[in-house]
Design a protein around this motif. Structure first.
Motif, PDB file in Angstrom:
ATOM      1  N   UNK A 163      -7.676  25.862  -5.838  1.00 21.49           N
ATOM      2  CA  UNK A 163      -7.107  27.071  -5.247  1.00 21.49           C
ATOM      3  C   UNK A 163      -6.441  26.868  -3.887  1.00 21.49           C
ATOM      4  N   UNK A 164      -7.036  26.159  -2.928  1.00 21.10           N
ATOM      5  CA  UNK A 164      -6.325  25.967  -1.649  1.00 21.10           C
ATOM      6  C   UNK A 164      -5.038  25.150  -1.824  1.00 21.10           C
ATOM      7  N   UNK A 165      -5.087  24.125  -2.668  1.00 21.50           N
ATOM      8  CA  UNK A 165      -3.896  23.305  -2.912  1.00 21.50           C
ATOM      9  C   UNK A 165      -2.830  24.118  -3.642  1.00 21.50           C
TER      10      UNK A 165
ATOM     11  N   UNK B 228     -16.772  22.334 -21.910  1.00 20.40           N
ATOM     12  CA  UNK B 228     -16.838  23.764 -21.632  1.00 20.40           C
ATOM     13  C   UNK B 228     -16.848  24.072 -20.142  1.00 20.40           C
ATOM     14  N   UNK B 229     -16.970  23.049 -19.268  1.00 22.56           N
ATOM     15  CA  UNK B 229     -17.006  23.342 -17.843  1.00 22.56           C
ATOM     16  C   UNK B 229     -15.616  23.507 -17.230  1.00 22.56           C
ATOM     17  N   UNK B 230     -14.550  23.281 -17.982  1.00 25.42           N
ATOM     18  CA  UNK B 230     -13.207  23.439 -17.430  1.00 25.42           C
ATOM     19  C   UNK B 230     -12.868  24.908 -17.230  1.00 25.42           C
ATOM     20  N   UNK B 231     -12.141  25.175 -16.149  1.00 21.91           N
ATOM     21  CA  UNK B 231     -11.608  26.501 -15.863  1.00 21.91           C
ATOM     22  C   UNK B 231     -10.098  26.378 -16.041  1.00 21.91           C
ATOM     23  N   UNK B 232      -9.488  27.314 -16.749  1.00 23.31           N
ATOM     24  CA  UNK B 232      -8.079  27.175 -17.107  1.00 23.31           C
ATOM     25  C   UNK B 232      -7.173  28.094 -16.277  1.00 23.31           C
ATOM     26  N   UNK B 233      -6.077  27.487 -15.823  1.00 19.28           N
ATOM     27  CA  UNK B 233      -5.057  28.174 -15.037  1.00 19.28           C
ATOM     28  C   UNK B 233      -3.688  27.827 -15.600  1.00 19.28           C
TER      29      UNK B 233
ATOM     30  N   UNK C 161       4.132  16.663  -4.430  1.00 27.48           N
ATOM     31  CA  UNK C 161       3.417  15.372  -4.386  1.00 27.48           C
ATOM     32  C   UNK C 161       2.010  15.555  -3.822  1.00 27.48           C
ATOM     33  N   UNK C 162       1.872  16.365  -2.789  1.00 24.63           N
ATOM     34  CA  UNK C 162       0.554  16.618  -2.195  1.00 24.63           C
ATOM     35  C   UNK C 162      -0.358  17.340  -3.186  1.00 24.63           C
ATOM     36  N   UNK C 163       0.187  18.321  -3.902  1.00 27.56           N
ATOM     37  CA  UNK C 163      -0.593  19.044  -4.899  1.00 27.56           C
ATOM     38  C   UNK C 163      -1.082  18.097  -5.989  1.00 27.56           C
TER      39      UNK C 163
ATOM     40  N   UNK D  49      -2.415  27.382  -3.500  1.00 34.04           N
ATOM     41  CA  UNK D  49      -1.836  28.353  -2.562  1.00 34.04           C
ATOM     42  C   UNK D  49      -0.743  27.696  -1.732  1.00 34.04           C
ATOM     43  N   UNK D  50      -0.994  26.484  -1.264  1.00 31.07           N
ATOM     44  CA  UNK D  50       0.014  25.779  -0.466  1.00 31.07           C
ATOM     45  C   UNK D  50       1.279  25.503  -1.276  1.00 31.07           C
ATOM     46  N   UNK D  51       1.109  25.028  -2.509  1.00 29.79           N
ATOM     47  CA  UNK D  51       2.293  24.710  -3.315  1.00 29.79           C
ATOM     48  C   UNK D  51       3.028  25.984  -3.732  1.00 29.79           C
ATOM     49  N   UNK D  52       2.312  27.058  -4.016  1.00 32.08           N
ATOM     50  CA  UNK D  52       2.959  28.326  -4.373  1.00 32.08           C
ATOM     51  C   UNK D  52       3.754  28.860  -3.176  1.00 32.08           C
ATOM     52  N   UNK D  53       3.111  28.907  -2.002  1.00 37.26           N
ATOM     53  CA  UNK D  53       3.791  29.432  -0.811  1.00 37.26           C
ATOM     54  C   UNK D  53       5.047  28.632  -0.478  1.00 37.26           C
ATOM     55  N   UNK D  54       4.961  27.313  -0.542  1.00 41.23           N
ATOM     56  CA  UNK D  54       6.122  26.465  -0.233  1.00 41.23           C
ATOM     57  C   UNK D  54       7.204  26.579  -1.304  1.00 41.23           C
TER      58      UNK D  54
END
Length: 121
Positions: free
Chosen positions: A21-23, A72-77, A99-101, A25-30
């Motif tokens: 999520x933090x990564x 089953x532990x994966x969360x999908x986005x 690249x950072x993401x 957010x950065x890639x979405x904002x940029x």
């Protein structure tokens, strides 16, 4: 959507959403500030009651729509994107924030990126 537009559906199955999520957010904002970006947003999968994991009759667990579920532990986005052209999408793919993401998510799960163009009637 014009004939040149390109749509991307990038699916992520992640182990640790606190790393995603933090990564993301950065890639979405940029990315939303990039030239040629018409739409770029992260979505979290909603699993409906009739799509809960089941056994496919072969002893394998399946996820939504019968997809093979490795864990089953994966969360999908999904990141859903629309670009004015393939050229702009290609430029986006080579930015520092992408690249950072990618680096932050390298060991956090699986990615399946699909690119679509409009059907011309």
């Amino acid at each position: 959507m014009s004939c040149e537009e390109v749509r991307v559906h990038a699916y992520f199955s992640v182990k640790d959403e606190s790393k995603l999520l933090p990564a993301a957010k950065q890639v979405v904002d940029s990315t939303q500030k990039e030239e040629g970006c018409l739409y770029f947003q992260l979505y979290k999968e909603v699993v409906l009651p009739d799509q809960q994991q089941s056994n496919n009759g072969k002893g394998e667990k399946t996820g939504p729509a019968g997809s093979k579920d490795d864990s089953s532990q994966f969360i999908r986005y999904a990141m859903i994107e629309t670009w004015t052209s393939q050229k702009r999408l290609d430029a986006h793919s080579h930015t520092d924030h992408v690249a950072a993401f990618r680096e932050t998510q390298k060991y956090n799960g699986l990615a399946d990126v699909r690119v679509y163009t409009p059907v011309v009637w």
